[in-house]
Design a protein around this motif. Structure first.
Motif, PDB file in Angstrom:
ATOM      1  N   ILE A  98      -6.581   9.319  -7.334  1.00 31.76           N
ATOM      2  CA  ILE A  98      -5.769   9.131  -6.124  1.00 31.76           C
ATOM      3  C   ILE A  98      -6.641   9.301  -4.881  1.00 31.76           C
ATOM      4  O   ILE A  98      -6.557   8.521  -3.924  1.00 31.76           O
ATOM      5  N   LEU A  99      -7.502  10.309  -4.898  1.00 28.12           N
ATOM      6  CA  LEU A  99      -8.388  10.542  -3.756  1.00 28.12           C
ATOM      7  C   LEU A  99      -9.391   9.402  -3.590  1.00 28.12           C
ATOM      8  O   LEU A  99      -9.711   9.005  -2.464  1.00 28.12           O
ATOM      9  N   VAL A 100      -9.879   8.873  -4.707  1.00 26.88           N
ATOM     10  CA  VAL A 100     -10.791   7.726  -4.633  1.00 26.88           C
ATOM     11  C   VAL A 100     -10.082   6.533  -4.005  1.00 26.88           C
ATOM     12  O   VAL A 100     -10.632   5.834  -3.143  1.00 26.88           O
ATOM     13  N   TYR A 101      -8.838   6.306  -4.422  1.00 26.09           N
ATOM     14  CA  TYR A 101      -8.067   5.177  -3.887  1.00 26.09           C
ATOM     15  C   TYR A 101      -7.839   5.335  -2.387  1.00 26.09           C
ATOM     16  O   TYR A 101      -8.074   4.403  -1.601  1.00 26.09           O
ATOM     17  N   HIS A 102      -7.370   6.503  -1.970  1.00 28.77           N
ATOM     18  CA  HIS A 102      -7.082   6.707  -0.551  1.00 28.77           C
ATOM     19  C   HIS A 102      -8.364   6.751   0.276  1.00 28.77           C
ATOM     20  O   HIS A 102      -8.357   6.376   1.455  1.00 28.77           O
ATOM     21  N   GLY A 109      -5.865   8.920   6.259  1.00 29.35           N
ATOM     22  CA  GLY A 109      -4.887   9.842   5.688  1.00 29.35           C
ATOM     23  C   GLY A 109      -5.411  10.644   4.515  1.00 29.35           C
ATOM     24  O   GLY A 109      -4.650  11.357   3.855  1.00 29.35           O
ATOM     25  N   LEU A 110      -6.728  10.540   4.251  1.00 29.05           N
ATOM     26  CA  LEU A 110      -7.300  11.181   3.071  1.00 29.05           C
ATOM     27  C   LEU A 110      -7.139  12.699   3.107  1.00 29.05           C
ATOM     28  O   LEU A 110      -6.787  13.315   2.092  1.00 29.05           O
ATOM     29  N   LEU A 111      -7.368  13.311   4.254  1.00 32.97           N
ATOM     30  CA  LEU A 111      -7.271  14.769   4.357  1.00 32.97           C
ATOM     31  C   LEU A 111      -5.856  15.245   4.056  1.00 32.97           C
ATOM     32  O   LEU A 111      -5.651  16.237   3.342  1.00 32.97           O
ATOM     33  N   GLU A 112      -4.867  14.524   4.574  1.00 35.23           N
ATOM     34  CA  GLU A 112      -3.472  14.900   4.345  1.00 35.23           C
ATOM     35  C   GLU A 112      -3.110  14.768   2.864  1.00 35.23           C
ATOM     36  O   GLU A 112      -2.412  15.622   2.303  1.00 35.23           O
ATOM     37  N   VAL A 113      -3.595  13.706   2.233  1.00 38.74           N
ATOM     38  CA  VAL A 113      -3.345  13.510   0.801  1.00 38.74           C
ATOM     39  C   VAL A 113      -4.004  14.621  -0.009  1.00 38.74           C
ATOM     40  O   VAL A 113      -3.410  15.186  -0.932  1.00 38.74           O
ATOM     41  N   ARG A 114      -5.228  14.961   0.354  1.00 35.33           N
ATOM     42  CA  ARG A 114      -5.953  16.011  -0.359  1.00 35.33           C
ATOM     43  C   ARG A 114      -5.211  17.345  -0.277  1.00 35.33           C
ATOM     44  O   ARG A 114      -5.080  18.069  -1.268  1.00 35.33           O
TER      45      ARG A 114
END
Length: 302
Positions: A98-102, A109-114
Motif C-alpha cells: 500500500i505504501l509503495v502504491y501511494h 498523502g503518503l505520510l497520512e496513509v503511513r
C-alpha cells in the motif's frame, strides 16, 4: 513421498555424474522439470482422488478464462487456521505494498496513509482505512507480490495476489519466471541454488495442487544427491509454499529454510540403495509398495 525423494536423489546423482537423462528413448540434458516430474508421479499415485496436473499441459479451453490456485484466508467469521502463522507476515506485506502504491501515485498523502496504517493490527481493519484514501476501494482492493528474477537482475515478476473485500481475504497465485544457472559445486552454494529453484516453483505454482509436498520432496532429494541429509523438521504451523510466497527474495527463503533443515552429511549407505525407478517401474508396482504394511520394518517412536 519418501520414495519420491529417494528417486530424485538417485536421478540427480546420475545427472551430476553424467549431466544427461534418457527420456522416451532419447538422451538429453536434464531440466528442472524432470526433477519435479518424479515427485509429481509419486504424488499422483499416493492420492489418485486428487488430480495433480501441470497447468501448461491442460487443454486450452480449461485455461481460456485463467486458472488460479485460490485460498480463502478469512471468509466472514471463518478463519483458515492452516495459514494462521502467516497472518502477521501477510498484514506487513499488504501495508508495504500500500505504501509503495501511494508513494508512486499519491506522494502528497503518503505520510497520512503511513500514520493510518500504523494503527492497523488486523487484516480486517485494512479495508475501512483504505476507503478513506481511495474511493475505488469501496468494494475491496488487491495487492501483488513481486518476485525478483535471478536471470535478469533488477527485473521483477508478479507473484501471488492478496484480495481484500468486505467478506473475505483471499490469496491466489499469478506466476513468476526465472532461470537458475548451476555451476558452483560448493555445498552451501548448491544448497542455495536448490532452495532458490523451489522458491520460484512455489511462487509460480505450476501445478493444480500438491505444489508444497512436491517442492519439498525435490529439495530433500536434490540435497541428498549433493551429499547432505535433511534431519530437521518443518516447524509447527509453517508451510513451505507460503514461506516462499511471503518471503521477498530467494536468499531470504534459503536462509529461513536452512534453519529448519539442520543439514548433516549423508550416510554412505544411501548410495547402495537399489534404484527406485527400476524397482518400481510401473504404476502397479508403485501402488503395491505404497499399500504395503511396513510398520514391522520401521523403528518405533519412544
Amino acid at each position: 513421498m519418501g520414495l519420491a525423494t529417494l528417486e530424485v536423489m538417485q536421478a540427480m546423482h546420475r545427472t551430476w555424474s553424467n549431466s544427461k537423462v534418457r527420456v522416451n528413448g532419447k538422451t538429453r540434458q536434464m531440466q528442472w522439470r524432470d526433477m519435479f516430474d518424479i515427485a509429481v508421479k509419486w504424488r499422483r499415485i499416493a492420492d489418485p482422488d486428487q488430480p495433480v496436473l501441470w497447468l501448461d499441459q491442460m487443454p486450452a479451453r480449461s485455461l481460456s478464462r485463467g486458472f488460479n490456485n485460490h485460498i480463502n484466508l478469512i471468509r466472514g467469521q471463518i478463519i483458515n487456521i492452516r495459514y494462521l502463522a502467516y497472518f502477521d507476515n501477510i498484514l506487513d506485506f499488504i501495508k508495504d505494498r500500500i505504501l509503495v502504491y501511494h508513494g508512486a501515485y499519491n506522494p502528497r498523502g503518503l505520510l497520512e496513509v503511513r500514520q493510518a496504517l500504523e494503527n492497523v493490527n488486523k487484516v480486517e481493519d485494512l479495508l475501512p482505512i483504505m476507503k478513506q484514501f481511495n474511493s475505488k476501494t469501496r468494494d475491496g482492493f488487491t495487492v501483488n507480490s513481486k518476485v525478483p528474477s535471478m536471470k535478469d537482475l533488477g527485473k521483477e515478476y508478479d507473484g501471488f495476489t492478496i484480495t481484500i473485500t468486505g467478506d473475505s481475504r483471499d490469496a491466489d497465485d499469478r506466476g513468476a519466471d526465472a532461470a537458475v544457472p548451476v555451476r558452483d559445486r560448493d555445498a552451501d552454494a548448491v544448497c542455495n541454488l536448490i532452495l532458490s529453484l523451489v522458491y520460484y516453483f512455489c511462487n509460480l505454482m505450476p501445478l493444480s495442487r500438491g505444489s508444497s509436498v512436491v517442492a519439498y520432496s525435490v529439495v530433500m532429494g536434490a540435497l541428498m544427491a549433493s551429499g547432505k541429509e535433511v534431519v530437521g523438521r518443518i516447524p509447527k504451523g509453517k508451510l513451505v509454499d507460503f514461506e516462499a510466497m511471503t518471503t521477498p527474495s530467494p536468499e531470504s527463503f534459503s536462509k529461513t529454510a536452512k534453519n529448519w533443515m539442520n543439514l548433516m552429511s549423508l550416510p554412505v549407505w544411501y548410495q547402495s540403495l537399489p534404484s527406485v525407478a527400476e524397482t518400481f517401474p510401473s504404476s502397479r508396482t508403485m501402488i503395491e509398495v505404497l499399500n504395503t504394511d511396513s510398520s514391522s520394518h520401521c523403528p518405533k517412536k519412544s
